[in-house]
Design a protein around this motif. Structure first.
Motif, PDB file in Angstrom:
ATOM      1  N   SER A 115      42.818  33.669  36.764  1.00 20.43           N
ATOM      2  CA  SER A 115      43.236  34.988  37.238  1.00 20.43           C
ATOM      3  C   SER A 115      42.031  35.905  37.353  1.00 20.43           C
ATOM      4  CB  SER A 115      44.253  35.598  36.265  1.00 20.43           C
ATOM      5  OG  SER A 115      44.532  36.952  36.617  1.00 20.43           O
ATOM      6  N   GLU A 116      42.136  36.886  38.245  1.00 24.36           N
ATOM      7  CA  GLU A 116      41.078  37.890  38.377  1.00 24.36           C
ATOM      8  C   GLU A 116      41.124  38.914  37.244  1.00 24.36           C
ATOM      9  OE1 GLU A 116      40.714  39.966  42.070  1.00 24.36           O
ATOM     10  OE2 GLU A 116      41.191  38.192  43.270  1.00 24.36           O
ATOM     11  N   VAL A 117      42.257  39.021  36.553  1.00 19.50           N
ATOM     12  CA  VAL A 117      42.435  40.105  35.587  1.00 19.50           C
ATOM     13  C   VAL A 117      42.585  39.564  34.170  1.00 19.50           C
ATOM     14  CG1 VAL A 117      43.442  41.659  37.289  1.00 19.50           C
ATOM     15  CG2 VAL A 117      44.924  40.150  35.985  1.00 19.50           C
ATOM     16  N   SER A 153      39.541  29.223  45.115  1.00 20.44           N
ATOM     17  CA  SER A 153      39.902  30.289  46.044  1.00 20.44           C
ATOM     18  C   SER A 153      41.176  30.982  45.573  1.00 20.44           C
ATOM     19  CB  SER A 153      40.083  29.737  47.461  1.00 20.44           C
ATOM     20  OG  SER A 153      41.134  28.814  47.498  1.00 20.44           O
ATOM     21  N   PRO A 154      41.395  32.212  46.038  1.00 26.28           N
ATOM     22  CA  PRO A 154      42.573  32.961  45.596  1.00 26.28           C
ATOM     23  C   PRO A 154      43.857  32.429  46.214  1.00 26.28           C
ATOM     24  CG  PRO A 154      41.325  34.227  47.195  1.00 26.28           C
ATOM     25  CD  PRO A 154      40.509  33.017  46.891  1.00 26.28           C
ATOM     26  N   VAL A 155      44.941  32.638  45.507  1.00 27.97           N
ATOM     27  CA  VAL A 155      46.265  32.264  45.990  1.00 27.97           C
ATOM     28  C   VAL A 155      46.712  33.266  47.050  1.00 27.97           C
ATOM     29  CG1 VAL A 155      48.710  32.252  45.302  1.00 27.97           C
ATOM     30  CG2 VAL A 155      47.009  31.019  43.944  1.00 27.97           C
ATOM     31  N   LEU A 182      49.023  24.492  49.104  1.00 27.68           N
ATOM     32  CA  LEU A 182      48.974  24.482  47.643  1.00 27.68           C
ATOM     33  C   LEU A 182      48.492  25.803  47.080  1.00 27.68           C
ATOM     34  CD1 LEU A 182      47.554  20.905  46.960  1.00 27.68           C
ATOM     35  CD2 LEU A 182      49.918  21.670  46.868  1.00 27.68           C
ATOM     36  N   ARG A 183      48.095  26.701  47.954  1.00 25.16           N
ATOM     37  CA  ARG A 183      47.615  28.005  47.503  1.00 25.16           C
ATOM     38  C   ARG A 183      48.564  29.121  47.906  1.00 25.16           C
ATOM     39  NH1 ARG A 183      42.582  25.373  48.838  1.00 25.16           N
ATOM     40  NH2 ARG A 183      41.230  25.274  47.009  1.00 25.16           N
ATOM     41  N   TYR A 184      49.800  28.782  48.221  1.00 19.66           N
ATOM     42  CA  TYR A 184      50.806  29.783  48.561  1.00 19.66           C
ATOM     43  C   TYR A 184      51.813  29.920  47.430  1.00 19.66           C
ATOM     44  CZ  TYR A 184      49.814  31.036  53.401  1.00 19.66           C
ATOM     45  OH  TYR A 184      49.250  31.557  54.533  1.00 19.66           O
ATOM     46  N   GLU A 194      46.058  35.313  41.125  1.00 17.02           N
ATOM     47  CA  GLU A 194      45.660  33.960  40.721  1.00 17.02           C
ATOM     48  C   GLU A 194      44.634  33.329  41.656  1.00 17.02           C
ATOM     49  OE1 GLU A 194      47.782  29.575  40.065  1.00 17.02           O
ATOM     50  OE2 GLU A 194      49.020  31.369  40.258  1.00 17.02           O
ATOM     51  N   TRP A 195      43.753  32.539  41.056  1.00 16.42           N
ATOM     52  CA  TRP A 195      42.842  31.655  41.782  1.00 16.42           C
ATOM     53  C   TRP A 195      43.145  30.229  41.355  1.00 16.42           C
ATOM     54  CZ3 TRP A 195      37.709  32.775  44.178  1.00 16.42           C
ATOM     55  CH2 TRP A 195      37.600  34.114  44.562  1.00 16.42           C
ATOM     56  N   ARG A 196      42.861  29.281  42.236  1.00 16.37           N
ATOM     57  CA  ARG A 196      43.096  27.877  41.910  1.00 16.37           C
ATOM     58  C   ARG A 196      41.865  27.023  42.207  1.00 16.37           C
ATOM     59  NH1 ARG A 196      49.467  27.028  43.706  1.00 16.37           N
ATOM     60  NH2 ARG A 196      50.257  28.122  41.877  1.00 16.37           N
ATOM     61  N   VAL A 197      41.638  26.108  41.281  1.00 12.98           N
ATOM     62  CA  VAL A 197      40.593  25.101  41.435  1.00 12.98           C
ATOM     63  C   VAL A 197      41.304  23.752  41.531  1.00 12.98           C
ATOM     64  CG1 VAL A 197      38.580  24.003  40.398  1.00 12.98           C
ATOM     65  CG2 VAL A 197      38.984  26.457  40.062  1.00 12.98           C
ATOM     66  N   PHE A 198      40.945  22.947  42.541  1.00  9.87           N
ATOM     67  CA  PHE A 198      41.600  21.661  42.735  1.00  9.87           C
ATOM     68  C   PHE A 198      40.693  20.506  42.338  1.00  9.87           C
ATOM     69  CE2 PHE A 198      44.207  24.383  45.297  1.00  9.87           C
ATOM     70  CZ  PHE A 198      45.485  23.885  45.074  1.00  9.87           C
TER      71      PHE A 198
END
Length: 256
Positions: A115-117, A153-155, A182-184, A194-198
């Motif tokens: 998360s950014e926060v 990258s961000p969701v 997968l980022r929606y 949220e950010w996601r790393v795959f």
């Protein structure tokens, strides 16, 4: 670096042995999308099948008018279409099989959520077990994985449920069409930022996405658990800080 203002990303964690293991092993757990708490999250829908028109459009997009197609492209297109311009049965079977394999690969991939926060009262409540856990800060720079937009990258939050456009996949053959699905998430989750790393493999440990720069204790982190985390942070040279309530407002104060 894309999103240069985002210099840290955070992971909220409950006070359990799996959280402790992150600091013991300096590894994270990459979950499969199917393990997420939101059943709509990463549940991919395919909008129809690849059509003959999709293939011709992809070839035209990449190579121009048919008269300009390289000889090998022209031979390939002619080999997969019959005299009526329809896919041969062998080609239809191949396309359907490849698409299913691509979707399966995504369903079996590993996802690390950040998360950014670091001061979300809701996320401290949900993911850090009613503020009894911790929040881990990861450094984001142009030189690490979190600074690479193709890795982290961000969701995208949306009120419209995403579908896989198979025709677009033919034009953009880099996997980005599936990755974007997968980022929606539903826009009701947008407060998470949220950010996601795959990762290639889900339900498996993964190396740290970047250096841990800080661990934040929650308002209610129990003293015994705090001592365990503190000892590991001291051993790793990781700074720790304490979250606090801001007087007369619904906010948390997190030392910088």
């Amino acid at each position: 670096m894309d999103f240069p203002d985002v210099k840290q990303l955070y992971m909220y964690r409950p006070p359990n042995e799996f959280t402790t293991k992150i600091l013991e092993t300096m590894k994270l757990w990459a979950s499969k999308p199917g393990a997420f708490n939101d059943p709509f999250d990463c549940d991919l829908d395919v909008a129809g099948r690849i059509t003959e028109a999709d293939v011709l459009h992809a070839a035209t997009t990449e190579h121009g008018h048919r008269s300009q197609w390289p000889a090998d492209i022209r031979r390939f297109i002619d080999s997969i279409l019959d005299e009526n311009g329809q896919f041969t049965q062998a080609e239809r079977d191949r396309l359907d099989r490849e698409i299913e394999l691509l979707i399966d690969d995504n369903r079996n991939s590993g996802v690390i959520c950040l998360s950014e926060v670091n001061d979300s009262i809701l996320m401290w409540s949900h993911y850090a077990c009613n503020h009894t856990g911790i929040c881990i800060e990861f450094e984001r720079t142009p030189n690490n994985a979190l600074g690479d937009i193709e890795i982290a990258s961000p969701v995208n939050y949306s009120s419209v449920y995403p579908h896989i456009d198979l025709g677009k996949m033919l034009v953009h053959r880099d996997g980005q069409t599936l990755d974007l699905m997968l980022r929606y998430k539903a826009d009701c989750w947008s407060y998470e930022k949220e950010w996601r790393v795959f990762r290639d493999l889900g339900n498996a440990p993964s190396p740290l996405v970047s250096r841990i720069t800080k661990v934040i204790f929650g308002l209610r982190t129990p003293t015994p658990y705090r001592q365990v985390i503190q000892s590991w942070c001291d051993a790793r040279g990781i700074r720790t800080v304490q979250a606090a309530k801001v007087n007369w407002t619904f906010k948390l104060d997190i030392p910088v």
